[in-house]
Write a protein that holds these residues in place. Structure first.
Motif, PDB file in Angstrom:
ATOM      1  N   ARG A 118       0.848  -1.190   0.000  1.00 14.20           N
ATOM      2  CA  ARG A 118       0.000   0.000   0.000  1.00 14.20           C
ATOM      3  C   ARG A 118       0.881   1.236   0.000  1.00 14.20           C
ATOM      4  N   HIS A 119       0.258   2.375  -0.248  1.00 15.17           N
ATOM      5  CA  HIS A 119       1.036   3.611  -0.196  1.00 15.17           C
ATOM      6  C   HIS A 119       1.482   3.917   1.228  1.00 15.17           C
ATOM      7  N   ARG A 120       0.854   3.313   2.225  1.00 14.74           N
ATOM      8  CA  ARG A 120       1.248   3.516   3.628  1.00 14.74           C
ATOM      9  C   ARG A 120       2.109   2.333   4.083  1.00 14.74           C
ATOM     10  N   SER A 121       3.236   2.157   3.394  1.00 20.76           N
ATOM     11  CA  SER A 121       4.148   1.084   3.777  1.00 20.76           C
ATOM     12  C   SER A 121       5.583   1.584   3.689  1.00 20.76           C
ATOM     13  N   PHE A 122       6.439   0.940   4.455  1.00 18.97           N
ATOM     14  CA  PHE A 122       7.854   1.287   4.446  1.00 18.97           C
ATOM     15  C   PHE A 122       8.655   0.104   4.946  1.00 18.97           C
ATOM     16  N   THR A 123       9.969   0.178   4.779  1.00 21.03           N
ATOM     17  CA  THR A 123      10.856  -0.899   5.197  1.00 21.03           C
ATOM     18  C   THR A 123      11.869  -0.357   6.189  1.00 21.03           C
ATOM     19  N   VAL A 124      12.055  -1.096   7.270  1.00 25.94           N
ATOM     20  CA  VAL A 124      13.001  -0.760   8.332  1.00 25.94           C
ATOM     21  C   VAL A 124      14.111  -1.796   8.271  1.00 25.94           C
ATOM     22  N   GLU A 125      15.367  -1.333   8.261  1.00 26.23           N
ATOM     23  CA  GLU A 125      16.496  -2.265   8.242  1.00 26.23           C
ATOM     24  C   GLU A 125      17.454  -1.957   9.375  1.00 26.23           C
ATOM     25  N   VAL A 126      17.874  -3.028  10.060  1.00 27.46           N
ATOM     26  CA  VAL A 126      18.862  -2.931  11.131  1.00 27.46           C
ATOM     27  C   VAL A 126      19.932  -3.966  10.796  1.00 27.46           C
ATOM     28  N   ALA A 127      21.185  -3.529  10.754  1.00 28.62           N
ATOM     29  CA  ALA A 127      22.273  -4.409  10.341  1.00 28.62           C
ATOM     30  C   ALA A 127      23.339  -4.543  11.417  1.00 28.62           C
ATOM     31  N   ALA A 128      24.001  -5.693  11.375  1.00 31.62           N
ATOM     32  CA  ALA A 128      25.187  -5.961  12.189  1.00 31.62           C
ATOM     33  C   ALA A 128      26.113  -6.778  11.295  1.00 31.62           C
ATOM     34  N   GLY A 129      27.210  -6.198  10.892  1.00 29.91           N
ATOM     35  CA  GLY A 129      28.108  -6.884   9.969  1.00 29.91           C
ATOM     36  C   GLY A 129      27.398  -7.191   8.674  1.00 29.91           C
ATOM     37  N   GLN A 130      27.428  -8.457   8.271  1.00 24.84           N
ATOM     38  CA  GLN A 130      26.806  -8.897   7.019  1.00 24.84           C
ATOM     39  C   GLN A 130      25.357  -9.354   7.191  1.00 24.84           C
ATOM     40  N   VAL A 131      24.800  -9.141   8.386  1.00 25.65           N
ATOM     41  CA  VAL A 131      23.426  -9.573   8.658  1.00 25.65           C
ATOM     42  C   VAL A 131      22.505  -8.356   8.698  1.00 25.65           C
ATOM     43  N   VAL A 132      21.407  -8.455   7.965  1.00 28.28           N
ATOM     44  CA  VAL A 132      20.415  -7.375   7.925  1.00 28.28           C
ATOM     45  C   VAL A 132      19.054  -7.948   8.281  1.00 28.28           C
ATOM     46  N   CYS A 133      18.436  -7.367   9.287  1.00 28.43           N
ATOM     47  CA  CYS A 133      17.041  -7.680   9.610  1.00 28.43           C
ATOM     48  C   CYS A 133      16.205  -6.634   8.884  1.00 28.43           C
ATOM     49  N   SER A 134      15.397  -7.091   7.952  1.00 30.25           N
ATOM     50  CA  SER A 134      14.564  -6.211   7.146  1.00 30.25           C
ATOM     51  C   SER A 134      13.112  -6.426   7.541  1.00 30.25           C
ATOM     52  N   LEU A 135      12.478  -5.350   7.997  1.00 26.28           N
ATOM     53  CA  LEU A 135      11.101  -5.420   8.461  1.00 26.28           C
ATOM     54  C   LEU A 135      10.219  -4.594   7.535  1.00 26.28           C
ATOM     55  N   ALA A 136       9.364  -5.285   6.801  1.00 26.84           N
ATOM     56  CA  ALA A 136       8.395  -4.616   5.940  1.00 26.84           C
ATOM     57  C   ALA A 136       7.193  -4.258   6.801  1.00 26.84           C
ATOM     58  N   ILE A 137       6.859  -2.976   6.836  1.00 28.45           N
ATOM     59  CA  ILE A 137       5.745  -2.516   7.671  1.00 28.45           C
ATOM     60  C   ILE A 137       4.680  -1.904   6.775  1.00 28.45           C
ATOM     61  N   ARG A 138       3.463  -2.386   6.950  1.00 26.06           N
ATOM     62  CA  ARG A 138       2.322  -1.844   6.222  1.00 26.06           C
ATOM     63  C   ARG A 138       1.350  -1.314   7.259  1.00 26.06           C
ATOM     64  N   LEU A 139       0.967  -0.073   7.114  1.00 29.97           N
ATOM     65  CA  LEU A 139       0.028   0.557   8.038  1.00 29.97           C
ATOM     66  C   LEU A 139      -1.396   0.283   7.588  1.00 29.97           C
ATOM     67  N   GLY A 140      -2.257  -0.015   8.548  1.00 30.24           N
ATOM     68  CA  GLY A 140      -3.657  -0.283   8.239  1.00 30.24           C
ATOM     69  C   GLY A 140      -4.349   0.951   7.679  1.00 30.24           C
ATOM     70  N   ARG A 141      -5.318   0.722   6.842  1.00 33.51           N
ATOM     71  CA  ARG A 141      -6.065   1.834   6.246  1.00 33.51           C
ATOM     72  C   ARG A 141      -6.925   2.496   7.309  1.00 33.51           C
ATOM     73  N   GLY A 142      -6.717   3.795   7.497  1.00 34.36           N
ATOM     74  CA  GLY A 142      -7.490   4.544   8.470  1.00 34.36           C
ATOM     75  C   GLY A 142      -7.110   4.247   9.901  1.00 34.36           C
ATOM     76  N   LEU A 143      -6.145   3.392  10.101  1.00 38.35           N
ATOM     77  CA  LEU A 143      -5.674   3.029  11.433  1.00 38.35           C
ATOM     78  C   LEU A 143      -4.163   3.187  11.474  1.00 38.35           C
ATOM     79  N   ASN A 144      -3.659   3.143  12.659  1.00 38.64           N
ATOM     80  CA  ASN A 144      -2.213   3.138  12.828  1.00 38.64           C
ATOM     81  C   ASN A 144      -1.753   1.730  13.180  1.00 38.64           C
ATOM     82  N   SER A 145      -2.408   0.712  12.621  1.00 41.28           N
ATOM     83  CA  SER A 145      -2.021  -0.671  12.915  1.00 41.28           C
ATOM     84  C   SER A 145      -0.788  -1.036  12.103  1.00 41.28           C
TER      85      SER A 145
END
Length: 184
Positions: free
Chosen positions: A86-113
């Motif tokens: 959705r247009h209300r989505s983004f990706t958060v990445e946290v890395a340590a060395g060669q390891v990346v935790c990638s969190l895809a976050i989608r916000l609910g429509r009309g909500l902050n879920s």
């Protein structure tokens, strides 16, 4: 073999890594929009509560969510790896060395879920399939023999700017723990 041990063995590698943190318990705490989050926040917000007259929560723009995760120390980009983001989505990445935790976050429509899908990359290779955090939290609790919490919609619904600050900071911290643990 006990049921507890059998369940623990079925956890995916990302779920095992999250089980070594306080993630499962924190996830359900993050879902409590009516908690007094200002007591745990480091910032103060003139317009903190998002509660509306109808009892719901006013939706924040995705850019405010993205800034909260950046302030917590993550790399953030618009859009996510969800199928049909959705247009209300983004990706958060946290890395340590060669390891990346990638969190895809989608916000609910009309909500902050927050719908959160985790992918771990080690040396550029994806480690298993993306997994939803609400599913991982429940699986971790079940693997410990704990009952499912009474949470009808076990996703964080952000009810204040204080909650957004605390949840984003703690999610980034947990992702960092997973990345550092994976890298070692």
């Amino acid at each position: 073999m006990t049921d507890r041990r059998r369940n623990r063995m079925t956890l995916s590698p990302p779920a095992c890594a999250l089980a070594r943190t306080d993630f499962a318990e924190a996830w359900y705490r993050w879902c409590d929009a009516r908690r007094d989050w200002s007591a745990e926040a480091t910032g103060t917000y003139e317009e903190d509560s998002l509660l509306t007259a109808s009892g719901g929560f006013a939706a924040l723009p995705a850019s405010e969510f993205m800034q909260a995760y950046r302030s917590a120390g993550a790399e953030v980009s618009r859009g996510s790896t969800f199928p049909a983001p959705r247009h209300r989505s983004f990706t958060v990445e946290v890395a340590a060395g060669q390891v990346v935790c990638s969190l895809a976050i989608r916000l609910g429509r009309g909500l902050n879920s927050l719908e959160c899908g985790l992918t771990v990359l080690a040396g550029g290779e994806q480690q298993g399939e993306p997994e939803m955090l609400h599913v991982i939290a429940r699986v971790i609790l079940r693997s410990r023999g704990e009952p499912d919490p009474d949470a009808p919609y076990p996703r964080p619904i952000i009810g204040s700017r204080s909650q957004l600050e605390v949840v984003s900071r703690e999610i980034v911290d947990v992702l960092g723990q997973v990345a550092r643990g994976w890298a070692s």
